[in-house]
Design a protein around this motif. Structure first.
Motif, PDB file in Angstrom:
ATOM      1  N   GLY A  27       0.838  -1.199   0.000  1.00 15.04           N
ATOM      2  CA  GLY A  27       0.000   0.000   0.000  1.00 15.04           C
ATOM      3  C   GLY A  27       0.869   1.243   0.000  1.00 15.04           C
ATOM      4  O   GLY A  27       1.926   1.277  -0.633  1.00 15.04           O
ATOM      5  N   LYS A  28       0.419   2.236   0.748  1.00 13.85           N
ATOM      6  CA  LYS A  28       1.198   3.457   0.885  1.00 13.85           C
ATOM      7  C   LYS A  28       0.982   3.978   2.304  1.00 13.85           C
ATOM      8  O   LYS A  28      -0.129   4.349   2.680  1.00 13.85           O
ATOM      9  CB  LYS A  28       0.757   4.512  -0.124  1.00 13.85           C
ATOM     10  CG  LYS A  28       1.564   5.804  -0.090  1.00 13.85           C
ATOM     11  CD  LYS A  28       1.067   6.784  -1.142  1.00 13.85           C
ATOM     12  CE  LYS A  28       1.833   8.097  -1.100  1.00 13.85           C
ATOM     13  NZ  LYS A  28       1.296   9.076  -2.087  1.00 13.85           N
ATOM     14  N   GLY A  29       2.039   3.954   3.082  1.00 11.09           N
ATOM     15  CA  GLY A  29       1.928   4.354   4.471  1.00 11.09           C
ATOM     16  C   GLY A  29       1.564   5.819   4.639  1.00 11.09           C
ATOM     17  O   GLY A  29       1.928   6.663   3.816  1.00 11.09           O
ATOM     18  N   ALA A  30       0.849   6.123   5.712  1.00 11.89           N
ATOM     19  CA  ALA A  30       0.444   7.508   5.987  1.00 11.89           C
ATOM     20  C   ALA A  30       0.088   7.643   7.462  1.00 11.89           C
ATOM     21  O   ALA A  30      -0.123   6.652   8.172  1.00 11.89           O
ATOM     22  CB  ALA A  30      -0.738   7.897   5.117  1.00 11.89           C
ATOM     23  N   HIS A  31       0.001   8.888   7.925  1.00 12.06           N
ATOM     24  CA  HIS A  31      -0.455   9.154   9.282  1.00 12.06           C
ATOM     25  C   HIS A  31      -1.968   8.961   9.320  1.00 12.06           C
ATOM     26  O   HIS A  31      -2.674   9.228   8.345  1.00 12.06           O
ATOM     27  CB  HIS A  31      -0.088  10.589   9.687  1.00 12.06           C
ATOM     28  CG  HIS A  31      -0.240  10.845  11.146  1.00 12.06           C
ATOM     29  ND1 HIS A  31      -1.444  11.201  11.714  1.00 12.06           N
ATOM     30  CD2 HIS A  31       0.662  10.808  12.162  1.00 12.06           C
ATOM     31  CE1 HIS A  31      -1.278  11.364  13.013  1.00 12.06           C
ATOM     32  NE2 HIS A  31       0.016  11.135  13.315  1.00 12.06           N
ATOM     33  N   SER A  32      -2.470   8.481  10.465  1.00 17.61           N
ATOM     34  CA  SER A  32      -3.906   8.217  10.558  1.00 17.61           C
ATOM     35  C   SER A  32      -4.749   9.484  10.434  1.00 17.61           C
ATOM     36  O   SER A  32      -5.946   9.409  10.142  1.00 17.61           O
ATOM     37  CB  SER A  32      -4.218   7.530  11.890  1.00 17.61           C
ATOM     38  OG  SER A  32      -3.863   8.359  12.988  1.00 17.61           O
ATOM     39  N   SER A  33      -4.141  10.660  10.618  1.00 13.29           N
ATOM     40  CA  SER A  33      -4.892  11.917  10.478  1.00 13.29           C
ATOM     41  C   SER A  33      -5.058  12.331   9.019  1.00 13.29           C
ATOM     42  O   SER A  33      -5.854  13.207   8.705  1.00 13.29           O
ATOM     43  CB  SER A  33      -4.174  13.035  11.256  1.00 13.29           C
ATOM     44  OG  SER A  33      -2.896  13.298  10.674  1.00 13.29           O
ATOM     45  N   THR A  34      -4.293  11.693   8.127  1.00 15.94           N
ATOM     46  CA  THR A  34      -4.384  12.028   6.694  1.00 15.94           C
ATOM     47  C   THR A  34      -4.516  10.755   5.867  1.00 15.94           C
ATOM     48  O   THR A  34      -3.659  10.429   5.025  1.00 15.94           O
ATOM     49  CB  THR A  34      -3.143  12.807   6.242  1.00 15.94           C
ATOM     50  OG1 THR A  34      -1.952  12.040   6.560  1.00 15.94           O
ATOM     51  CG2 THR A  34      -3.072  14.173   6.912  1.00 15.94           C
ATOM     52  N   PRO A  35      -5.599   9.992   6.081  1.00 13.59           N
ATOM     53  CA  PRO A  35      -5.744   8.713   5.376  1.00 13.59           C
ATOM     54  C   PRO A  35      -5.827   8.871   3.864  1.00 13.59           C
ATOM     55  O   PRO A  35      -5.488   7.946   3.124  1.00 13.59           O
ATOM     56  CB  PRO A  35      -7.043   8.146   5.946  1.00 13.59           C
ATOM     57  CG  PRO A  35      -7.805   9.334   6.435  1.00 13.59           C
ATOM     58  CD  PRO A  35      -6.765  10.273   6.948  1.00 13.59           C
ATOM     59  N   HIS A  36      -6.267  10.045   3.392  1.00 14.59           N
ATOM     60  CA  HIS A  36      -6.412  10.254   1.950  1.00 14.59           C
ATOM     61  C   HIS A  36      -5.065  10.291   1.232  1.00 14.59           C
ATOM     62  O   HIS A  36      -5.004  10.168   0.010  1.00 14.59           O
ATOM     63  CB  HIS A  36      -7.172  11.562   1.690  1.00 14.59           C
ATOM     64  CG  HIS A  36      -6.483  12.770   2.222  1.00 14.59           C
ATOM     65  ND1 HIS A  36      -6.331  13.019   3.568  1.00 14.59           N
ATOM     66  CD2 HIS A  36      -5.881  13.812   1.576  1.00 14.59           C
ATOM     67  CE1 HIS A  36      -5.667  14.144   3.749  1.00 14.59           C
ATOM     68  NE2 HIS A  36      -5.393  14.653   2.553  1.00 14.59           N
ATOM     69  N   LEU A  37      -3.997  10.464   2.002  1.00 12.22           N
ATOM     70  CA  LEU A  37      -2.661  10.498   1.402  1.00 12.22           C
ATOM     71  C   LEU A  37      -2.037   9.093   1.308  1.00 12.22           C
ATOM     72  O   LEU A  37      -0.954   8.939   0.750  1.00 12.22           O
ATOM     73  CB  LEU A  37      -1.737  11.410   2.212  1.00 12.22           C
ATOM     74  CG  LEU A  37      -2.160  12.881   2.302  1.00 12.22           C
ATOM     75  CD1 LEU A  37      -1.163  13.658   3.155  1.00 12.22           C
ATOM     76  CD2 LEU A  37      -2.277  13.492   0.901  1.00 12.22           C
ATOM     77  N   GLY A  38      -2.709   8.120   1.847  1.00 14.71           N
ATOM     78  CA  GLY A  38      -2.162   6.760   1.849  1.00 14.71           C
ATOM     79  C   GLY A  38      -3.036   5.784   1.083  1.00 14.71           C
ATOM     80  O   GLY A  38      -4.095   6.134   0.547  1.00 14.71           O
ATOM     81  N   ILE A  39      -2.573   4.581   0.983  1.00 20.23           N
ATOM     82  CA  ILE A  39      -3.340   3.444   0.458  1.00 20.23           C
ATOM     83  C   ILE A  39      -3.268   2.369   1.534  1.00 20.23           C
ATOM     84  O   ILE A  39      -2.185   1.826   1.816  1.00 20.23           O
ATOM     85  CB  ILE A  39      -2.754   2.925  -0.868  1.00 20.23           C
ATOM     86  CG1 ILE A  39      -2.813   4.008  -1.939  1.00 20.23           C
ATOM     87  CG2 ILE A  39      -3.504   1.678  -1.341  1.00 20.23           C
ATOM     88  CD1 ILE A  39      -2.076   3.637  -3.225  1.00 20.23           C
ATOM     89  N   ASP A  40      -4.381   2.075   2.164  1.00 26.99           N
ATOM     90  CA  ASP A  40      -4.396   1.248   3.364  1.00 26.99           C
ATOM     91  C   ASP A  40      -4.359  -0.245   3.013  1.00 26.99           C
ATOM     92  O   ASP A  40      -5.374  -0.810   2.572  1.00 26.99           O
ATOM     93  CB  ASP A  40      -5.648   1.562   4.186  1.00 26.99           C
ATOM     94  CG  ASP A  40      -5.608   0.926   5.566  1.00 26.99           C
ATOM     95  OD1 ASP A  40      -4.762   0.039   5.791  1.00 26.99           O
ATOM     96  OD2 ASP A  40      -6.433   1.314   6.415  1.00 26.99           O
ATOM     97  N   PRO A  41      -3.244  -0.926   3.218  1.00 26.61           N
ATOM     98  CA  PRO A  41      -3.182  -2.355   2.891  1.00 26.61           C
ATOM     99  C   PRO A  41      -4.000  -3.216   3.844  1.00 26.61           C
ATOM    100  O   PRO A  41      -4.400  -4.329   3.487  1.00 26.61           O
ATOM    101  CB  PRO A  41      -1.687  -2.666   2.991  1.00 26.61           C
ATOM    102  CG  PRO A  41      -1.169  -1.698   4.001  1.00 26.61           C
ATOM    103  CD  PRO A  41      -1.960  -0.443   3.765  1.00 26.61           C
ATOM    104  N   LEU A  42      -4.259  -2.697   5.059  1.00 26.36           N
ATOM    105  CA  LEU A  42      -5.098  -3.455   5.989  1.00 26.36           C
ATOM    106  C   LEU A  42      -6.545  -3.510   5.514  1.00 26.36           C
ATOM    107  O   LEU A  42      -7.236  -4.522   5.680  1.00 26.36           O
ATOM    108  CB  LEU A  42      -5.026  -2.833   7.381  1.00 26.36           C
ATOM    109  CG  LEU A  42      -3.670  -2.923   8.091  1.00 26.36           C
ATOM    110  CD1 LEU A  42      -3.733  -2.218   9.437  1.00 26.36           C
ATOM    111  CD2 LEU A  42      -3.246  -4.371   8.251  1.00 26.36           C
ATOM    112  N   MET A  43      -7.016  -2.439   4.910  1.00 25.41           N
ATOM    113  CA  MET A  43      -8.351  -2.457   4.311  1.00 25.41           C
ATOM    114  C   MET A  43      -8.416  -3.470   3.173  1.00 25.41           C
ATOM    115  O   MET A  43      -9.423  -4.156   2.980  1.00 25.41           O
ATOM    116  CB  MET A  43      -8.715  -1.065   3.803  1.00 25.41           C
ATOM    117  CG  MET A  43      -8.967  -0.044   4.893  1.00 25.41           C
ATOM    118  SD  MET A  43     -10.497  -0.382   5.797  1.00 25.41           S
ATOM    119  CE  MET A  43     -11.709   0.084   4.566  1.00 25.41           C
ATOM    120  N   ILE A  44      -7.324  -3.560   2.425  1.00 22.05           N
ATOM    121  CA  ILE A  44      -7.290  -4.510   1.302  1.00 22.05           C
ATOM    122  C   ILE A  44      -7.349  -5.943   1.812  1.00 22.05           C
ATOM    123  O   ILE A  44      -8.146  -6.755   1.319  1.00 22.05           O
ATOM    124  CB  ILE A  44      -6.038  -4.268   0.439  1.00 22.05           C
ATOM    125  CG1 ILE A  44      -6.071  -2.872  -0.187  1.00 22.05           C
ATOM    126  CG2 ILE A  44      -5.935  -5.334  -0.653  1.00 22.05           C
ATOM    127  CD1 ILE A  44      -4.811  -2.497  -0.955  1.00 22.05           C
TER     128      ILE A  44
END
Length: 395
Positions: free
Chosen positions: A190-207
């Motif tokens: 995915g793409k790591g990010a801070h939890s306050s800016t989820p739109h900047l990441g790609i959450d592999p846990l959701m996948i």
């Protein structure tokens, strides 16, 4: 009677010694340095010439010419601690909790019994000492190394100890004898990010969460209700902290089936779902796949071997099961190529711990019985299937 049972019983102390040595020095995977050296030494002391066809994959022949029957033993252990307090307990964080030490000691005993009767053999016995059964790669690695292309094998046999069947009893299943196994190990990027800016990441846990849900609904909606299939996700997750969207996550699982058509459809759908879900959710992935087919116990061979087995243990102690093994066994690679028979040898009791349990203990009274059964089957099958020329040539 040909004296095989008596000869096997006379070897009981040697069988126990070999089994305990192997049990105390367990090794895992495809490289079994100590076990391989020990087996080779024992064979050479019998006057049998072993051959390494790949790392820790041993073959040896007894007899000469005629038809060939292959007898197989697996030698590897499990990456588990042993709890049972035995005087020969493993102390290296691995353990023979599936009984492969019993199998190896048994085949060494068979080798000794048959070598002493080599002049009586109406053909050839090919011994197969195999690594890597627990990782589903050992038998295939030996095939890839030329096991069956360098040796024309006409029939094959193997046995596995059962912790829940009494010594002196055996079971087998004609036709499909075990489940196939498709194993998949997926790493999601995915793409790591801070939890306050989820739109900047790609959450592999959701996948992986989405994959978990979709894959677990697959059997219930796409498998024939009259065909057994089991899909299990045994490992999933990722991340290091509550306020971080991780960069990667993993999902690992397996599919077990008995029917080829069911397996082919579900396996295809697993990989389609993984690919489509990951791409739809903007991730990428790498995947490792392993496949082990089902054992097939050839009915003609099973019927031919049955009298030889009953001669050793008695008709009342040899049971034809109506259920295949729900687990997977890589002797199946052999059974896909040549007529084969795979059996369960009693080495426990109904109150024992099951295979792969850290507390399981095997009854060593099973060892000479296994030796006698395999040796008797090999000698008699070769005799009954020899041509006139082969009989004359071995006289």
């Amino acid at each position: 009677m040909n004296g095989i049972l008596e000869a096997a019983m006379e070897l009981e102390n040697e069988l126990v010694k070999n089994r305990r040595h192997i049990h105390s020095n367990p090794e895992i995977g495809l490289e079994l340095e100590k076990t391989t050296a020990y087996v080779i030494q024992q064979l050479e002391e019998m006057g049998i010439e072993p051959k390494l066809i790949s790392k820790s994959a041993i073959t040896a022949k007894i007899g000469q010419g005629g038809k060939t029957i292959l007898l197989r033993a697996d030698m590897d252990a499990l990456p588990m601690e042993e709890n049972a307090e035995l005087s020969f307990k493993s102390c290296n964080h691995y353990a023979h909790l599936c009984g492969h030490d019993m199998h190896t000691a048994t085949l060494l005993g068979v080798a000794k019994v048959l070598k002493a009767r080599e002049a009586e053999l109406k053909g050839t016995v090919l011994l197969m000492f195999q690594p890597g059964e627990e990782i589903g790669q050992g038998a295939k690695s030996m095939l890839d190394a030329g096991l069956l292309t360098d040796n024309k094998v006409d029939a094959a046999m193997a046995l596995h100890v059962s912790a829940e069947i009494e010594p002196g009893k055996m079971e087998y299943k004609q036709g499909v004898g075990s489940a196939s196994m498709d194993t998949f190990l997926v790493k999601i990027q995915g793409k790591g990010a801070h939890s306050s800016t989820p739109h900047l990441g790609i959450d592999p846990l959701m996948i992986v969460n989405t994959l978990y849900t979709m894959l677990n609904s697959l059997v219930g909606r796409e498998a024939d209700p009259f065909q057994t299939a089991v899909l299990t996700i045994g490992k999933m997750g990722g991340g290091t902290a509550a306020n971080i969207i991780p960069d990667t996550a993993v999902l690992e699982g397996g599919l077990r089936c008995f029917d080829k058509e069911t397996r082919n459809h579900l396996s295809k759908r697993i990989y389609e779902i993984i690919d489509e879900v990951v791409r739809t959710m903007r991730g990428s992935y790498t995947i490792q796949k392993f496949y082990t087919p089902s054992i097939y116990n050839d009915p003609v061979l099973c019927n031919a071997m049955t009298p030889y087995i009953e001669e050793i243990i008695g008709k009342e102690n040899f049971t034809l099961s109506d259920k295949p093994l729900s687990g997977t066994e890589d002797f199946s690679y052999i059974s896909e190529e040549v007529p084969s028979m795979y059996m369960w040898l009693g080495a426990g009791n109904k109150d024992n711990y099951p295979l792969h349990n850290p507390n399981v203990v095997f009854d060593e009274k099973a060892l000479p019985i296994g030796v006698a059964v395999l040796a008797n089957c090999a000698m008699n099958w070769l005799k009954d299937n020899a041509t006139n020329e082969e009989e004359v040539g071995n006289e």
